[in-house]
Write an enzyme that holds these catalytic residues in place. Structure first.
Site, PDB file in Angstrom:
ATOM      1  CG  HIS A   1       3.168  -5.941   6.381  1.00 20.63           C
ATOM      2  ND1 HIS A   1       2.968  -4.613   6.014  1.00 20.63           N
ATOM      3  CD2 HIS A   1       3.852  -5.886   6.195  1.00 20.63           C
ATOM      4  CE1 HIS A   1       3.711  -4.326   4.605  1.00 20.63           C
ATOM      5  NE2 HIS A   1       4.172  -5.478   4.521  1.00 20.63           N
TER       6      HIS A   1
ATOM      7  CB  SER B   1      -0.804   0.156   1.430  1.00 20.03           C
ATOM      8  OG  SER B   1      -0.070   0.144   2.379  1.00 20.03           O
ATOM      9  N   GLY B   2       2.098   0.563   0.139  1.00 22.96           N
ATOM     10  CA  GLY B   2       2.831   2.101  -0.731  1.00 22.96           C
ATOM     11  C   GLY B   2       4.076   2.271   0.948  1.00 22.96           C
TER      12      GLY B   2
ATOM     13  CD1 TRP C   1       7.182   7.755  -1.002  1.00 22.05           C
ATOM     14  CD2 TRP C   1       5.133   7.544  -2.555  1.00 22.05           C
ATOM     15  NE1 TRP C   1       6.559   8.884  -1.868  1.00 22.05           N
ATOM     16  CE2 TRP C   1       5.260   8.300  -2.782  1.00 22.05           C
ATOM     17  CE3 TRP C   1       4.069   6.837  -2.399  1.00 22.05           C
ATOM     18  CZ2 TRP C   1       4.632   9.695  -2.827  1.00 22.05           C
ATOM     19  CZ3 TRP C   1       3.314   8.390  -3.235  1.00 22.05           C
ATOM     20  CH2 TRP C   1       2.955   8.946  -3.345  1.00 22.05           C
TER      21      TRP C   1
ATOM     22  N   GLY D   1       3.479   2.446  -9.522  1.00 22.28           N
ATOM     23  CA  GLY D   1       3.601   3.222  -8.753  1.00 22.28           C
ATOM     24  C   GLY D   1       2.385   4.321  -8.919  1.00 22.28           C
TER      25      GLY D   1
HETATM   26  P1  PAP Z   1       6.014  -4.104   0.762  1.00 23.88           P
HETATM   27  O1  PAP Z   1       4.413  -3.995   1.185  1.00 23.88           O
HETATM   28  O2  PAP Z   1       6.174  -5.232  -0.122  1.00 23.88           O
HETATM   29  O3  PAP Z   1       6.916  -2.828   0.859  1.00 23.88           O
HETATM   30  P2  PAP Z   1       5.058  -1.232  -0.115  1.00 23.88           P
HETATM   31  O4  PAP Z   1       5.872  -0.321  -0.696  1.00 23.88           O
HETATM   32  O5  PAP Z   1       3.786  -1.733   0.562  1.00 23.88           O
HETATM   33  O6  PAP Z   1       5.248  -3.052  -0.809  1.00 23.88           O
HETATM   34  O7  PAP Z   1       3.563  -1.042  -1.616  1.00 23.88           O
HETATM   35  C1  PAP Z   1       4.482  -1.162  -3.226  1.00 23.88           C
HETATM   36  C2  PAP Z   1       3.907  -0.570  -4.068  1.00 23.88           C
HETATM   37  O8  PAP Z   1       4.282   0.929  -3.525  1.00 23.88           O
HETATM   38  C3  PAP Z   1       4.025  -0.762  -5.788  1.00 23.88           C
HETATM   39  O9  PAP Z   1       3.203  -0.223  -5.734  1.00 23.88           O
HETATM   40  P3  PAP Z   1       2.505  -0.972  -7.359  1.00 23.88           P
HETATM   41  O10 PAP Z   1       2.642  -2.677  -7.608  1.00 23.88           O
HETATM   42  O11 PAP Z   1       0.929  -0.402  -8.000  1.00 23.88           O
HETATM   43  O12 PAP Z   1       3.169  -0.509  -8.953  1.00 23.88           O
HETATM   44  C4  PAP Z   1       5.468  -0.305  -5.997  1.00 23.88           C
HETATM   45  O13 PAP Z   1       5.009   0.520  -7.271  1.00 23.88           O
HETATM   46  C5  PAP Z   1       4.694   1.724  -5.172  1.00 23.88           C
HETATM   47  N1  PAP Z   1       5.753   2.945  -4.728  1.00 23.88           N
HETATM   48  C6  PAP Z   1       6.782   2.248  -3.982  1.00 23.88           C
HETATM   49  N2  PAP Z   1       7.607   2.792  -3.883  1.00 23.88           N
HETATM   50  C7  PAP Z   1       6.971   3.781  -4.234  1.00 23.88           C
HETATM   51  C8  PAP Z   1       7.146   5.384  -4.351  1.00 23.88           C
HETATM   52  N3  PAP Z   1       8.247   5.856  -3.997  1.00 23.88           N
HETATM   53  N4  PAP Z   1       6.581   5.775  -4.806  1.00 23.88           N
HETATM   54  C9  PAP Z   1       4.914   5.734  -5.483  1.00 23.88           C
HETATM   55  N5  PAP Z   1       4.462   4.626  -4.950  1.00 23.88           N
HETATM   56  C10 PAP Z   1       6.100   3.427  -4.915  1.00 23.88           C
END
Ligand code: PAP
Length: 342
Positions: free
Chosen positions: A146, A82-83, A86, A304
């Site tokens: 989480h 969910s981000g 980020w 993203g």
């Molecule tokens: P995790 O639960 O494995 O840590 P998490 O970072 O929560 O994953 O989510 C990954 C999503 O955030 C991805 O989305 P998507 O599959 O829809 O593309 C990823 O691309 C997106 N993401 C990671 N970093 C960023 C960022 N800096 N800005 C915007 N979206 C991001």
């Protein structure tokens, strides 16, 4: 339904993987819990009202037993995909901006994946039966989880704890799409095929790591309404909508507001840029490094975008998930932008 027939050898691998590194007591507990087929491991177990994998359940129990919260702790809680990456980057950059020069080539975010700067309690800190000493870490300490609100260590959530929790979730349509694409990359072959329909059906039933996600979101949502000084509630869509506004809010929430001088010098914009999808995903560490559970960091950066689920879900799927969301979130005040496939 899983149509893959496991050979004798594969069955052995499955059984060994399932309880590998699990203590006798935890195994005993697991055996007593309801289970369903896992997305990434053999089974998910229903533990404290959410579905979870064996190794993580063991680590969560350990965190609930041993974690001693400090008032200055910075906790990032999230629904998977969910981000998290980020938000970890943003929070770390905001809170440590007086310690680490944002323009330095040595800024930790340029050399480490955010997951290594803000470790998960269940994947890292208490993983592999570790019970680390955390009291001597520099303040503020950064941790992530989480787990649903009710399963966080009690020393974090009890009334007299002043540590703050920032939470992020995402439109469940996009969360599903993100998880589905990620899972396709990391699911071990021996678990056999896993169709989109099957994955979606399980997701709708809440059968996914840390799910059901509606309960997860509502737990933090209610707490954020009750104690807004303790829990800050964010959606991925909020960050995408206006990251500068959210950076300022996060700074204020944690007691590190941006001064007029910082505003004038564009510090908020610098943080947003440092943590942007483009900046993070271009880094060497995020192209060739590994972090959580030894997965490639590259897999954490896909598109993203908001609304990418339209490229994945059928009309029937959208209707089904739409109904579930309406039913589960009804009356809570928690809303996501209107979803329509037409
Ligand atoms: P995790 O639960 O494995 O840590 P998490 O970072 O929560 O994953 O989510 C990954 C999503 O955030 C991805 O989305 P998507 O599959 O829809 O593309 C990823 O691309 C997106 N993401 C990671 N970093 C960023 C960022 N800096 N800005 C915007 N979206 C991001």
């Amino acid at each position: 339904m899983d149509t893959h027939n496991f050979s004798k050898e594969e069955e052995t691998i499955k059984e060994e993987n399932e309880f590998n590194g699990i203590t006798k007591e935890c195994k005993q507990l697991l055996i007593s819990l309801p289970k369903v087929k896992g997305w990434r491991t053999q089974n998910l177990y229903l533990f404290q009202s959410f579905w979870c994998q064996p190794k993580e359940i063991q680590a969560i129990i350990s965190s609930q037993t041993h974690f001693e919260a400090q008032d200055s702790d910075v906790i990032i809680a999230t629904v998977p995909k969910s981000g998290t990456t980020w938000l970890k980057a943003l929070v770390f950059a905001i809170i440590s901006r007086h310690r680490f020069d944002l323009n330095s080539k040595d800024h930790p975010l340029l050399r480490s994946n955010p997951h290594d700067l803000v470790p998960f309690l269940e994947y890292k800190v208490y993983a592999n039966q570790q019970i680390p000493t955390l009291s001597n870490l520099d303040s503020p300490r950064f941790f992530a989880s989480h787990v649903p609100y009710h399963s966080l260590p009690k020393t974090m959530t009890k009334n007299n704890s002043n540590c703050k929790i920032v939470y992020i979730c995402r439109n469940p349509f996009d969360t599903f799409a993100s998880i589905w694409h990620f899972m396709k990359k990391i699911r071990p072959k021996y678990l056999g095929p896993f169709s989109l329909e099957e994955a979606f059906d399980m997701y709708c039933k809440g059968e996914i790591g840390y799910g059901p996600y509606w309960d997860h979101m509502l737990g933090y949502w209610k707490e954020s309404l009750k104690s807004p000084e303790k829990v800050m509630f964010l959606k991925y869509e909020d960050l995408k909508g206006d990251v500068l506004v959210q950076v300022r809010k996060i700074g204020e929430f944690f007691g590190h507001p941006f001064s007029p001088e910082e505003e004038e010098n564009g510090v908020v914009e610098e943080i947003a840029k440092l943590c942007s999808f483009k900046s993070l995903s271009d880094l060497e560490i995020n192209n060739n490094g590994k972090s959580i559970l030894d997965f490639d960091n590259k897999g954490l950066f896909r598109k993203g975008e908001v609304g990418d689920w339209v490229n994945l879900l059928s009309k029937e799927m959208v209707e089904r998930l739409g109904k579930i969301m309406e039913e589960k979130l009804h009356g809570s005040g928690l809303e996501f932008p209107h979803v329509s496939i037409d």
